[in-house]
Write an enzyme that holds these catalytic residues in place. Structure first.
Site, PDB file in Angstrom:
ATOM      1  N   ASP A  22      -2.777  -4.925  -3.916  1.00  0.00           N
ATOM      2  CA  ASP A  22      -2.884  -6.276  -4.462  1.00  0.00           C
ATOM      3  C   ASP A  22      -3.341  -6.176  -5.922  1.00  0.00           C
ATOM      4  O   ASP A  22      -4.211  -5.363  -6.239  1.00  0.00           O
ATOM      5  CB  ASP A  22      -3.924  -7.065  -3.652  1.00  0.00           C
ATOM      6  N   ASP A  43       3.031   1.363 -11.506  1.00  0.00           N
ATOM      7  CA  ASP A  43       1.967   2.346 -11.340  1.00  0.00           C
ATOM      8  C   ASP A  43       2.368   3.471 -10.410  1.00  0.00           C
ATOM      9  O   ASP A  43       3.351   3.389  -9.697  1.00  0.00           O
ATOM     10  CB  ASP A  43       0.739   1.672 -10.711  1.00  0.00           C
ATOM     11  N   LYS A  95      -0.721   7.612 -13.809  1.00  0.00           N
ATOM     12  CA  LYS A  95      -1.147   8.987 -14.124  1.00  0.00           C
ATOM     13  C   LYS A  95      -0.250   9.956 -13.372  1.00  0.00           C
ATOM     14  O   LYS A  95       0.200   9.697 -12.281  1.00  0.00           O
ATOM     15  CB  LYS A  95      -2.557   9.216 -13.588  1.00  0.00           C
ATOM     16  N   PRO A 108       0.770  -1.245   0.000  1.00  0.00           N
ATOM     17  CA  PRO A 108       0.000   0.000   0.000  1.00  0.00           C
ATOM     18  C   PRO A 108       0.799   1.291   0.000  1.00  0.00           C
ATOM     19  O   PRO A 108       0.223   2.361  -0.078  1.00  0.00           O
ATOM     20  CB  PRO A 108      -0.764  -0.109   1.316  1.00  0.00           C
ATOM     21  N   MET A 138     -11.263   4.292  -3.798  1.00  0.00           N
ATOM     22  CA  MET A 138     -11.525   5.326  -4.812  1.00  0.00           C
ATOM     23  C   MET A 138     -12.749   6.139  -4.452  1.00  0.00           C
ATOM     24  O   MET A 138     -13.602   6.407  -5.281  1.00  0.00           O
ATOM     25  CB  MET A 138     -11.701   4.670  -6.189  1.00  0.00           C
TER      26      MET A 138
HETATM   27  N1  SAH Z   1      -4.905  -2.564  -6.031  1.00  0.00           N
HETATM   28  C1  SAH Z   1      -4.943  -1.526  -5.033  1.00  0.00           C
HETATM   29  C2  SAH Z   1      -6.128  -0.605  -5.200  1.00  0.00           C
HETATM   30  C3  SAH Z   1      -6.062   0.226  -6.441  1.00  0.00           C
HETATM   31  S1  SAH Z   1      -7.415   1.288  -6.568  1.00  0.00           S
HETATM   32  C4  SAH Z   1      -4.943  -2.180  -3.658  1.00  0.00           C
HETATM   33  O1  SAH Z   1      -5.100  -3.397  -3.545  1.00  0.00           O
HETATM   34  O2  SAH Z   1      -4.756  -1.471  -2.677  1.00  0.00           O
HETATM   35  C5  SAH Z   1      -6.766   2.773  -5.959  1.00  0.00           C
HETATM   36  C6  SAH Z   1      -7.444   3.148  -4.663  1.00  0.00           C
HETATM   37  O3  SAH Z   1      -6.875   2.388  -3.607  1.00  0.00           O
HETATM   38  C7  SAH Z   1      -7.270   4.576  -4.250  1.00  0.00           C
HETATM   39  O4  SAH Z   1      -8.208   5.416  -4.872  1.00  0.00           O
HETATM   40  C8  SAH Z   1      -7.529   4.496  -2.767  1.00  0.00           C
HETATM   41  O5  SAH Z   1      -8.884   4.413  -2.482  1.00  0.00           O
HETATM   42  C9  SAH Z   1      -6.896   3.163  -2.439  1.00  0.00           C
HETATM   43  N2  SAH Z   1      -5.533   3.318  -1.956  1.00  0.00           N
HETATM   44  C10 SAH Z   1      -4.413   2.894  -2.530  1.00  0.00           C
HETATM   45  N3  SAH Z   1      -3.341   3.169  -1.768  1.00  0.00           N
HETATM   46  C11 SAH Z   1      -3.818   3.783  -0.672  1.00  0.00           C
HETATM   47  C12 SAH Z   1      -3.237   4.285   0.503  1.00  0.00           C
HETATM   48  N4  SAH Z   1      -1.917   4.237   0.701  1.00  0.00           N
HETATM   49  N5  SAH Z   1      -4.039   4.841   1.445  1.00  0.00           N
HETATM   50  C13 SAH Z   1      -5.361   4.906   1.269  1.00  0.00           C
HETATM   51  N6  SAH Z   1      -5.971   4.445   0.178  1.00  0.00           N
HETATM   52  C14 SAH Z   1      -5.219   3.887  -0.779  1.00  0.00           C
END
Ligand code: SAH
Length: 516
Positions: free
Chosen positions: A92, A37, A59, A14, A175
């Site tokens: 993930d 990404d 992005k 994360p 999101m």
């Molecule tokens: N595959 C990623 C999710 C991608 S979608 C996973 O499993 O975590 C992207 C969204 O994930 C963001 O809009 C936000 O809601 C969340 N996200 C990703 N990293 C984050 C973080 N460090 N803290 C809070 N939300 C996070």
């Protein structure tokens, strides 16, 4: 037939680079190309060897993102070139990461793939905020929801009616920053108690994590007030209240501070870890790189000194003035077929705690260390020490080292044999590094050598002035400070001990005194 490679869809975790899996690390160490990404920690990417092809597909404000079908095609193309490809995704790969689509496309194109799960943001950010998403009697299930498309669609695929009835479970919404007001409305309309505890976590698990809690009804207002921005996720459910007791993360002296580390990434792991330990978010943006010097003539000249059975009467020394000098020298020594026994005849002089530590890592101990870690002091004290002994001195160096040391050794009637083992040059940034800087202006910029400051100016040009002007500049010592000042930047912090731990210590002192 040309061998086709393989694609690994890998979860990067994360944000905190410590939350990557061992398997992911193994693959990062072994791959030929990485496609990554925006939400991936750069600490995982920047230190990768230069031979690895890097593709940033996230992005950012300065470059448009790659479309999903372009990313899919890129993965296939790289695999068809025979490469082992790591497709590194935030959290993930199969949780709102479009990893499923990528895997399907690979399958359709006959490319073999593996999925390496990662710690998803919903699990990690809630853990770092002290919110157990399941908790005995309070939350017996959890729902992972994407709020992005779900909320405003006329025909929504989300069973709001059902979600609104949740009482003993939790909802983790990805999101969701912009859609939060509409999500909250839908849940309350569907019967959820407006007083249900709710939280929003921004940039979870990083040094700049922020976390707010409110009732469900009040959360959108509070989020707007606090200016919470993506990436953030919300959690709704009774266990949110536990964070009042369990909120453990943060509180370090450097919490919320973004620290730009300009030293070469392959030498900066310690520094990253030290800063992170104090709560900082690290921006791994090296401004210089080093590489082995590819001209062998220096080694050819000193070859005679390594003949084991031929030994002159003169004392023989090797002088190291940098960690890189030690690192590249030892590597080249082995590459040339020698080993440590061939060093037995030499005495060793070293300048600086980093250099000394690098020697100790190789089980070598310096016979001579100057009282102060500057070239001038080394030059003066060392030449005094060897005066009149007609020594032979191998001076291990990079392309940028100054000649003062050589000169004063010669003046002490010794024979100097300069051995250039590495070259320093300005680093080349990929799009992901630029995006990182665009989105995260540093609070502190650290310079651990004059060349890192010169590299900063070279890479950033005029923009560097603005960035440096808005940041606190930290220097490892007076020589570095001199060059930073020449580059028209103002040093606020100078290390008393000219080492990475010394610099971090001084940064801590500064922020203890300047508590915001
Ligand atoms: N595959 C990623 C999710 C991608 S979608 C996973 O499993 O975590 C992207 C969204 O994930 C963001 O809009 C936000 O809601 C969340 N996200 C990703 N990293 C984050 C973080 N460090 N803290 C809070 N939300 C996070």
């Amino acid at each position: 037939m040309k061998q086709v490679g393989k694609v690994y869809l890998v979860g990067a975790g994360p944000g905190d680079p410590g939350l990557v899996t061992v398997r992911a690390k193994e693959l990062l160490n072994a791959c030929d190309a990485i496609v990554y990404d925006r939400l991936v920690s750069l600490e995982l990417v920047v230190p990768m060897p230069e031979r690895v092809q890097r593709y940033f597909v996230g992005k950012s404000s300065s470059c448009h993102s790659m479309h999903q079908d372009e990313i899919n095609k890129l993965l296939v193309k790289l695999a068809k070139q025979g490469m082992t490809v790591v497709r590194l995704k935030g959290g993930d790969p199969f949780v709102f990461g479009r990893g499923g689509e990528e895997a399907l496309f690979l399958k359709e194109n006959g490319i073999s793939y593996e999925i390496v799960p990662g710690v998803t943001a919903g699990i990690a950010a809630s853990a770092y905020a002290g919110i157990p998403i399941t908790h005995r009697k309070q939350s017996v299930f959890t729902v992972l929801l994407t709020a992005h498309e779900a909320a405003d669609k006329e025909v929504t695929q989300v069973p709001w009616e059902w979600l609104g009835k949740i009482q003993h479970g939790s909802i983790v919404g990805y999101m969701g920053v912009t859609q939060l007001p509409s999500v909250v409305n839908k849940l309350i309309e569907a019967g959820m108690d407006p007083n249900t505890p709710a939280a929003l976590i921004e940039r979870g698990t990083t040094g700049s994590q922020r976390h707010i809690s409110a009732t469900l009804a009040d959360l959108p207002g509070k989020a707007a007030q606090e200016g919470i921005a993506p990436p953030a996720l919300f959690i709704i459910g009774k266990p949110v209240l536990l964070s009042e007791e369990l909120d453990w993360f943060g509180g370090g002296v450097l919490s919320g501070k973004r620290m730009m580390v300009t030293r070469p990434a392959d030498q900066a792991f310690d520094m990253y870890a030290l800063l992170r330990e104090q709560g900082a978010e690290v921006l791994p943006l090296p401004t210089i790189r080093t590489a082995a010097h590819d001209d062998d003539s220096g080694w050819d000249e000193i070859k005679g000194l390594f003949e084991l059975n031929v030994r002159g009467k003169a004392e023989e020394w090797i002088v190291f003035t940098s960690e890189n000098g030690v690192r590249y020298f030892i590597q080249q020594l082995f590459d040339r077929g020698y080993d440590f026994r061939f060093l037995g005849r030499f005495k060793i002089a070293a300048m600086g705690t980093g250099t000394d530590r690098a020697l100790r890592l190789h089980h070598l101990k310096a016979d001579f260390l100057p009282t102060k870690s500057t070239s001038d002091v080394l030059a003066a004290e060392f030449s005094d020490y060897i005066k009149g002994k007609a020594c032979k001195v191998i001076r291990v160096r990079g392309n940028l080292g100054d000649d003062r040391i050589e000169q004063s050794i010669e003046e002490a009637d010794a024979v100097v044999l300069p051995l250039q083992v590495y070259d320093t040059s300005t680093a080349v940034w990929d799009a992901g590094m630029w995006a990182c800087l665009d989105e995260n202006p540093p609070d502190v910029i650290t310079f651990t050598s004059g060349s890192t400051a010169a590299g900063f100016k070279e890479i950033l040009g005029d923009r560097g002035e603005e960035i440096a002007g808005n940041a606190v500049i930290a220097s490892i010592g007076p020589m570095t400070t001199q060059i930073i000042t020449n580059e028209k930047m103002k040093v606020a912090i100078e290390a008393k001990m000219h080492s990475v731990p010394g610099l971090v210590e001084e940064i801590l002192n500064y922020f203890r005194q300047h508590k915001a």
